[in-house]
Design an enzyme around this catalytic site. Structure first.
Site: not given
Ligand code: ACK
Length: 353
Positions: A90-91, A93-96, A207, A212
């Site tokens: 979750a971000g 602004f909405g779901e990832v 940041d 990140n």
């Molecule tokens: O630690 P994570 O598995 O890696 O959990 C967060 C979640 O989405 C919320 O930001 C994952 N995430 C973000 N961008 C990507 C990406 N490009 N590829 C794979 N996972 C991502 C992030």
């Protein structure tokens, strides 16, 4: 007459001497340059131009119409080419989500899809898409690649390359103690190279933190989370300072905390903290100390100690990144060269503290 002739030949001799010395110096500098430096330098009329092939970053906020910036830097994707498979996080602004994107060459590639949830106001849409306007300007193996955006239908989406191992902090915590020092240094080298690219572009991240950075299935680390002030608004680590800014205190250089002096040198401080996070497999910097105590301790000269099993030379590099005087901190190009040497020749270095 004789005097005039001798002074003419003397100045001829001087000019010739100057030309020879210059040629020798140019030859010497070229022969000492790594192939990496050569890639980043070109010559015009015999003069080396610093990174002329490297574009500079354009702040999307300088566009009167932010939508114009998005379309200048990001490709519009037809949503029928995207297949959303599952929610991965979750971000603000909405779901990832993770999913597949059919490329124009009809290949299918794995992607992550950030969505903007319904009911947003114009400012949220602009802040959400700002990240795409920034990411779309970058093209580097250690920076998350933007595939494109969906802005002409709902939901609004940002589509980026998929990183199988997710965020670096949780990845390291999950695999505590599983990697060799050289593998960890390889990850740090990748991050430094990504930030070198950003600083060459004139972009200050503000940041940098393991949360990140994203990791793919080959352990390649890529810098993500772009968006200037918005990044700090989003970051759960960011706390309000006495001057009203929202800053991730433990990762931020003193001058950026006290008077918001953000620069590539403040990114170098944060990079030192990322080094410490990596070498300690995702430990929290300064453990449970309060933000206020962190600020005071740093002011008094305290610095994080070497994590267990961390080579002395790497801790020395961290301390170099944490110099109070920002001009004394290393440049990213030097960090990359240093880590390259360490990877190429690890046995020359005293590995254990
Ligand atoms: O630690 P994570 O598995 O890696 O959990 C967060 C979640 O989405 C919320 O930001 C994952 N995430 C973000 N961008 C990507 C990406 N490009 N590829 C794979 N996972 C991502 C992030």
């Amino acid at each position: 007459m004789e005097g005039a002739v001798s002074s003419l030949s003397y100045s001829l001799f001087l000019s010739l001497f100057y030309v020879v010395i210059r040629l020798v110096c140019q030859w010497y500098i070229k022969s000492k340059m790594s192939s990496d430096d050569k890639r980043r330098t070109n010559y015009q009329n015999g003069h080396a131009l610093p990174y002329p092939g490297v574009k500079t970053y354009v702040d999307p906020d300088t566009y009167e119409d932010p939508t114009q910036a998005v379309h200048e830097f990001a490709k519009e994707i037809d949503p029928t080419r995207i297949r959303i498979e599952r929610v991965i996080g979750a971000g603000e602004f909405g779901e990832v989500c993770s999913g597949r994107l059919r490329t124009l060459g009809k290949r299918e590639i794995a992607v992550a899809i950030k969505t903007l949830k319904g009911g947003y106001v114009e400012r949220q849409r602009r802040d959400f898409l700002r990240e795409a306007s920034i990411m779309g300007q970058f093209d580097d193996p250690n920076i998350i690649r933007l595939e494109g955006v969906v802005t002409r239908s709902r939901p609004v989406m940002i589509v980026v390359e998929y990183m199988e191992n997710g965020s670096l902090d949780s990845f390291l915590r999950k695999h505590d103690g599983h990697f060799t020092v050289i593998q960890l240094v390889g990850m740090l080298r990748g991050i430094a190279s990504g930030v070198r690219y950003l600083s060459d572009m004139g972009y200050v991240h503000r940041d940098l933190a393991a949360r990140n950075i994203l990791v793919n299935s080959n352990l390649v680390c890529k810098v993500s989370d772009f968006g200037l002030s918005r990044v700090l608004e989003d970051d759960p680590e960011a706390a309000y300072t006495t001057t009203g800014g929202k800053i991730p205190i433990r990762w931020t250089a003193p001058e950026a905390i006290s008077y918001r002096k953000f620069s590539s040198a403040s990114d170098a401080w944060s990079y030192g903290i990322v080094m410490w996070e990596v070498m300690s497999y995702g430990e929290r910097p300064y453990w449970e100390m309060s933000n206020q105590d962190v600020i005071l301790s740093i002011e008094e000269g305290y610095r994080l100690p070497a994590p267990m099993g961390c080579p002395v030379v790497l801790h020395q590099l961290m301390l170099h990144c944490w110099q109070k005087e920002r001009s004394q901190r290393p440049k990213f190009t030097d960090v990359v060269s240093f880590l390259d040497k360490l990877i190429r020749n690890p046995s020359n270095e005293p590995i254990q503290e």
